[in-house]
Write a protein that holds these residues in place. Structure first.
Motif, mmCIF file in Angstrom:
data_model
loop_
_atom_site.group_PDB
_atom_site.id
_atom_site.type_symbol
_atom_site.label_atom_id
_atom_site.label_comp_id
_atom_site.label_asym_id
_atom_site.label_seq_id
_atom_site.Cartn_x
_atom_site.Cartn_y
_atom_site.Cartn_z
ATOM 1 N N PHE A 82 0.813 -1.215 0.000
ATOM 2 C CA PHE A 82 0.000 0.000 0.000
ATOM 3 C C PHE A 82 0.849 1.269 0.000
ATOM 4 C CE2 PHE A 82 -2.956 -3.111 1.812
ATOM 5 C CZ PHE A 82 -4.119 -2.822 1.102
ATOM 6 N N LYS A 83 0.330 2.304 -0.634
ATOM 7 C CA LYS A 83 0.962 3.622 -0.593
ATOM 8 C C LYS A 83 0.703 4.250 0.774
ATOM 9 C CE LYS A 83 0.271 4.433 -5.564
ATOM 10 N NZ LYS A 83 -0.262 3.077 -5.842
ATOM 11 N N PRO A 84 1.635 5.072 1.276
ATOM 12 C CA PRO A 84 1.449 5.705 2.594
ATOM 13 C C PRO A 84 0.409 6.806 2.547
ATOM 14 C CG PRO A 84 3.458 6.510 1.562
ATOM 15 C CD PRO A 84 2.947 5.406 0.676
ATOM 16 N N ILE A 85 -0.090 7.179 3.708
ATOM 17 C CA ILE A 85 -1.152 8.180 3.794
ATOM 18 C C ILE A 85 -0.690 9.535 3.263
ATOM 19 C CG2 ILE A 85 -0.610 8.840 6.196
ATOM 20 C CD1 ILE A 85 -3.702 9.091 6.589
ATOM 21 N N GLU A 86 0.595 9.867 3.443
ATOM 22 C CA GLU A 86 1.093 11.141 2.928
ATOM 23 C C GLU A 86 0.927 11.225 1.418
ATOM 24 O OE1 GLU A 86 3.164 10.209 6.756
ATOM 25 O OE2 GLU A 86 2.799 9.115 4.885
ATOM 26 N N GLU A 87 1.234 10.131 0.728
ATOM 27 C CA GLU A 87 1.144 10.119 -0.729
ATOM 28 C C GLU A 87 -0.296 10.244 -1.201
ATOM 29 O OE1 GLU A 87 2.478 7.327 -4.555
ATOM 30 O OE2 GLU A 87 3.282 6.915 -2.545
ATOM 31 N N MET A 88 -1.215 9.581 -0.511
ATOM 32 C CA MET A 88 -2.607 9.646 -0.967
ATOM 33 C C MET A 88 -3.177 11.055 -0.831
ATOM 34 S SD MET A 88 -4.620 7.357 1.954
ATOM 35 C CE MET A 88 -3.390 6.075 2.172
ATOM 36 N N PHE A 89 -2.825 11.756 0.264
ATOM 37 C CA PHE A 89 -3.323 13.123 0.431
ATOM 38 C C PHE A 89 -2.595 14.097 -0.508
ATOM 39 C CE2 PHE A 89 -5.464 11.814 4.358
ATOM 40 C CZ PHE A 89 -6.623 12.575 4.271
ATOM 41 N N ASP A 90 -1.295 13.898 -0.721
ATOM 42 C CA ASP A 90 -0.571 14.735 -1.683
ATOM 43 C C ASP A 90 -1.206 14.632 -3.066
ATOM 44 O OD1 ASP A 90 1.226 15.555 0.235
ATOM 45 O OD2 ASP A 90 2.854 14.229 -0.408
ATOM 46 N N ASP A 91 -1.491 13.416 -3.500
ATOM 47 C CA ASP A 91 -2.095 13.206 -4.822
ATOM 48 C C ASP A 91 -3.496 13.794 -4.890
ATOM 49 O OD1 ASP A 91 0.202 11.912 -5.577
ATOM 50 O OD2 ASP A 91 -0.643 9.890 -5.486
ATOM 51 N N CYS A 92 -4.236 13.665 -3.802
ATOM 52 C CA CYS A 92 -5.585 14.215 -3.739
ATOM 53 C C CYS A 92 -5.556 15.737 -3.840
ATOM 54 C CB CYS A 92 -6.255 13.788 -2.431
ATOM 55 S SG CYS A 92 -7.884 14.512 -2.159
#
Length: 332
Positions: free
Chosen positions: A301-311
């Motif tokens: 899984f991708k880390p939470i930082e990456e998911m919010f950055d992409d969002c």
């Protein structure tokens, strides 16, 4: 792109998650039949038609969850069906009619069409982690896994209609598929974060945007929540479809954190945004998810930082959010 693969159907193809799944399936080389309510709605479907491979391998057809036999045309001849379509609206008057019935009846309608298709190999149903965690009798020291089911009675008592709809729909799917010898695998994502392909934001993306603009109402009621990148959810669907040994239910979650941990991380990464500093601590049960089942198939899984950055990058690109120059995307 991988080599050209077989034909699959994605229900509710213009939705937030489904659009990303269509994108990934096309990149993998699949021929995709996407069901939508109105194939002539160019504005709502433009983001799908622009996807790489769409011109050659994407066809959009009309189908409605509440119409019997509506999915026959789309599903016939497909080797795989990804059923993602489900109402996520907040009930305004009658939750049973607006959410529960479309979720359960719609799922069974799709599966009835699957039963008629001799080419079918596997069905992958998008369920939800809310089908696991809405219960008050678990041991918080033991992470929740796929063996857990939400309490229908508790969902009704708390009026958490989305969790109830997803639980009833998944149970109906297992009953139908077991009775009719259909190979079913279900994916149970937590709160999905990431770029939005559709121009109109769904309720999930709208809740995130509101949080980034300083509102805390939608997140306040959760207290603690699991998060997962939208790309990971799409890839997880494809993995369990392609992996011959995949079976049963699969929790799909990168991490579970409290609201205050989450906004602390976001505030540090995006100091110019008016993100709420703290949430009122609610009495919510502590829980974790055991995702070893999907990880055992090699998934990371991708880390939470990456998911919010992409969002956030996506929200800025689509004009929903503005960032100061100092808030350039931080390194992961």
């Amino acid at each position: 792109m991988d080599g050209v693969k077989g034909k699959v159907c994605v229900t509710g193809a213009s939705g937030y998650l489904a659009s990303w799944l269509v994108k990934r399936l096309l990149l993998c080389g699949y021929h995709v039949i996407g069901t939508v309510r109105d194939p002539a709605n160019d504005k709502k479907l433009a983001h799908l038609l622009k996807l790489e491979g769409a011109e050659e391998r994407l066809r959009l057809v009309k189908a409605d969850l509440m119409e019997d036999d509506s999915f026959d045309e789309a599903i016939m001849g497909c080797e795989g069906v990804f059923h993602t379509a489900s109402p996520v609206i907040k009930p305004s008057f009658d939750p049973k009619a607006e959410i529960l019935e479309p979720a359960v009846k719609g799922t069974v309608n799709v599966l009835r069409s699957c039963k008629k298709n001799p080419s079918l190999r596997r069905v992958v149903l998008t369920s939800s982690s809310s089908t696991v965690r809405a219960r008050d009798d678990f041991d918080y020291k033991i992470p929740l896994d796929e063996s857990s089911w939400s309490s229908i009675q508790l969902c009704e008592a708390l009026q958490v209609w989305y969790a109830l709809a997803k639980t009833l729909a998944e149970k109906a799917a297992w009953e139908f598929c077991n009775d009719n010898n259909i190979d079913l695998v279900t994916v149970l994502p937590t709160f999905v974060i990431g770029p939005s392909l559709p121009p109109d934001l769904c309720s999930t993306a709208s809740d995130v945007l509101a949080l980034l603009k300083g509102e805390n109402e939608q997140f306040q009621r959760h207290g603690r929540m699991g998060y997962v990148h939208i790309d990971d959810v799409a890839l997880c669907h494809i993995l369990v479809y392609e992996h011959d040994a995949a079976n049963g239910r699969y929790l799909c979650s990168s991490t579970v954190i409290d609201n205050n941990e989450m906004v602390s991380m976001l505030s540090a990464r995006y100091p110019s945004l008016p993100i709420p500093k703290r949430f009122v601590q609610l009495e919510r049960p502590y829980y974790e998810f055991n995702t070893s089942k999907i990880r055992s198939l090699g998934f990371k899984f991708k880390p939470i930082e990456e998911m919010f950055d992409d969002c956030i990058e996506s929200l800025v690109e689509q004009g929903h959010l503005s960032l100061h120059a100092a808030d350039r995307r931080p390194p992961s």
